[in-house]
Write an enzyme that holds these catalytic residues in place. Structure first.
Site, short mmCIF file in Angstrom:
data_model
loop_
_atom_site.label_atom_id
_atom_site.label_comp_id
_atom_site.label_asym_id
_atom_site.label_seq_id
_atom_site.Cartn_x
_atom_site.Cartn_y
_atom_site.Cartn_z
N GLY A 1 5.71 0.59 9.54
CA GLY A 1 4.53 0.72 10.39
C GLY A 1 4.03 2.11 10.66
CB CYS B 1 -21.47 -11.04 -7.35
SG CYS B 1 -22.14 -10.37 -8.86
#
Ligand code: LLP
Length: 417
Positions: A239, A342
């Site tokens: 983390g 797209c």
């Protein structure tokens, strides 16, 4: 050491010109500095000094076998979340005794293979997982070492999409339910509880949640030992954040001191599962400008890398610094840097100040070493980029660019009728 810097106008990674590399190897192209990775590992190891600590690199951050080999050579183990990552780690020479198997849903085959490989432990996240491990361990006649992954209900103060430490998250065993799990473990000779674990989130830049998590977990470890379980490990997960933009993540020593000050009164050994902080800033993605398009509202710089190559900006609104590989003069103007996919969300950067770049120029997207290639997909039937490992003046291909035929190779199914 600075692994990315300009030599005159060219952006260099160690001794390699990224412009030259991009031209020779094609784009999009992932490039990592091995020296940067080694430096992060050594700095982290030395920050924890003499405290017995097993560093288990989070394979999901970047799982290229050639990188893993270098990482394991330095004495790191592996934090894995699937049988695929387990096999990768083993192929790359990981010591099974330093592998922790994390993840919220492990299937039967994964548990069997973990047991067979003799991994250090499974980090258990649910009753159903505990029952499954117990059943499978009995069936194969092996003792399963486990840690209980606890959810301490602590806000990591990071992006909510990569936070895991609150009760609203699917991860871990609620802190308050630990006793129920201990009761179940007590009766099972096929299970050996070796420690407790937690992982509250990723890209953490504030040490207060780390301190709170360490404090709560040390308290629970002490209670667990008092309840008659001779646990030896506290796994505090990964983390630790890195700098992408303006954030200032803590130095390794501050991170280590925060944790060590909580644990030093105990005889617990530490396990840590760093991913991003080891590889994140070591890597870049080189991409080519396909062209410029202007609308009344925007300047679009259309590049040949899309969200399939680097998902983080579209998925988490993540920021990655982007610079031309060769300095461009002229004033900065805002641009949306967009890929060819797209999808409207295929945006690597929006309203980003950028000089007047032209068709064919190469851009360098920074801090792509973690969760870059490992999250790449084939969406829009696009082959995945090549990966290069740089050290000094050498640049080695560690993954060839995929060929189009690779993309449909697994779709040729023999008709058995
Ligand atoms: N241990 C566990 C149990 C984890 O779930 C993770 C990351 C780590 C260790 C390593 O965390 P790190 O040191 O890398 O922060 N794809 C997202 C990040 C997801 C992190 C998932 N778990 C991103 O691109 O930001």
């Amino acid at each position: 050491m600075e692994f990315l810097k300009r030599r005159q106008s060219e952006l260099m990674m160690e001794g390699v010109s990224l412009e030259e590399l991009g031209r020779n190897m094609g784009t999009p192209l992932y490039v990592y500095s091995l020296s940067a990775i080694l430096e992060q590992m050594q700095a982290m190891q030395s920050a924890f000094g003499a405290h017995p600590t097993t560093f288990c690199y989070a394979v999901k951050a970047n799982s290229n076998i050639n990188l893993l080999k270098e990482i394991f050579k330095q004495g790191f183990g592996a934090d894995i979340v699937s049988v695929g990552e387990l096999e990768r780690a083993l192929v790359a020479g990981a010591d099974p005794g330093k592998i922790v198997f994390s993840g919220v849903g492990k299937d039967e085959g994964e548990i069997r293979r973990g047991l067979e490989a003799g991994i250090l432990c499974f980090n258990v996240e649910s009753m159903f997982e505990l029952r499954a491990i117990s059943r499978i361990a009995k069936a194969v006649g092996k003792k399963a070492r486990i840690c209980l992954r606890i959810n301490p209900n602590i806000d990591a103060k990071s992006n909510p999409k990569i936070s895991t430490g609150l009760y609203t998250s699917k991860f871990g065993i609620p802190y308050q339910s630990a006793a129920e799990y201990l009761a179940l473990v007590r009766d099972r000779s096929e299970i050996q509880l070796i420690g407790l674990a937690c992982h509250i989130g990723s890209q953490i830049v504030d040490l207060s949640p780390v301190k709170n998590a360490a404090q709560s977990m040390v308290k629970l470890c002490k209670e667990t030992i008092q309840a008659g379980f001779p646990i030896v490990y506290l796994d505090l997960g990964g983390g630790l954040g890195i700098q992408y933009d303006q954030e200032s993540p803590p130095a390794f020593q501050a991170y280590a001191d925060t944790i060590l000050s909580e644990i030093k009164e105990t005889s617990l050994k530490l396990i840590l599962e760093p991913g991003r902080v080891i590889v994140g800033n070591s890597g870049v993605l080189i991409t080519k400008v396909l062209g410029i398009k202007r609308t009344p509202a925007k300047r679009f710089v259309v590049i040949d890398a899309g969200m399939n190559d680097l998902l983080r900006p579209s998925m988490y609104d993540a920021y990655h610094a982007i610079e031309p590989a060769v300095t461009k003069s002229g004033k900065l103007e805002l641009a949306d840097i967009v890929g060819p996919i797209c999808e409207t969300t295929d945006i690597l950067a929006s309203d980003r100040p950028l000089p007047d770049v032209n068709e064919g120029d190469l851009l360098v997207v920074k801090s792509c070493g973690a969760y870059g290639f490992s999250m790449a997909s084939h969406y829009n039937t696009r082959p995945k980029p090549a990966e290069i490992l740089v050290q000094g003046a050498s640049a080695k291909v560690i993954r060839r660019r995929e060929r189009l035929a690779d993309l449909w190779a697994s779709e040729y199914i023999e008709d058995s009728q």
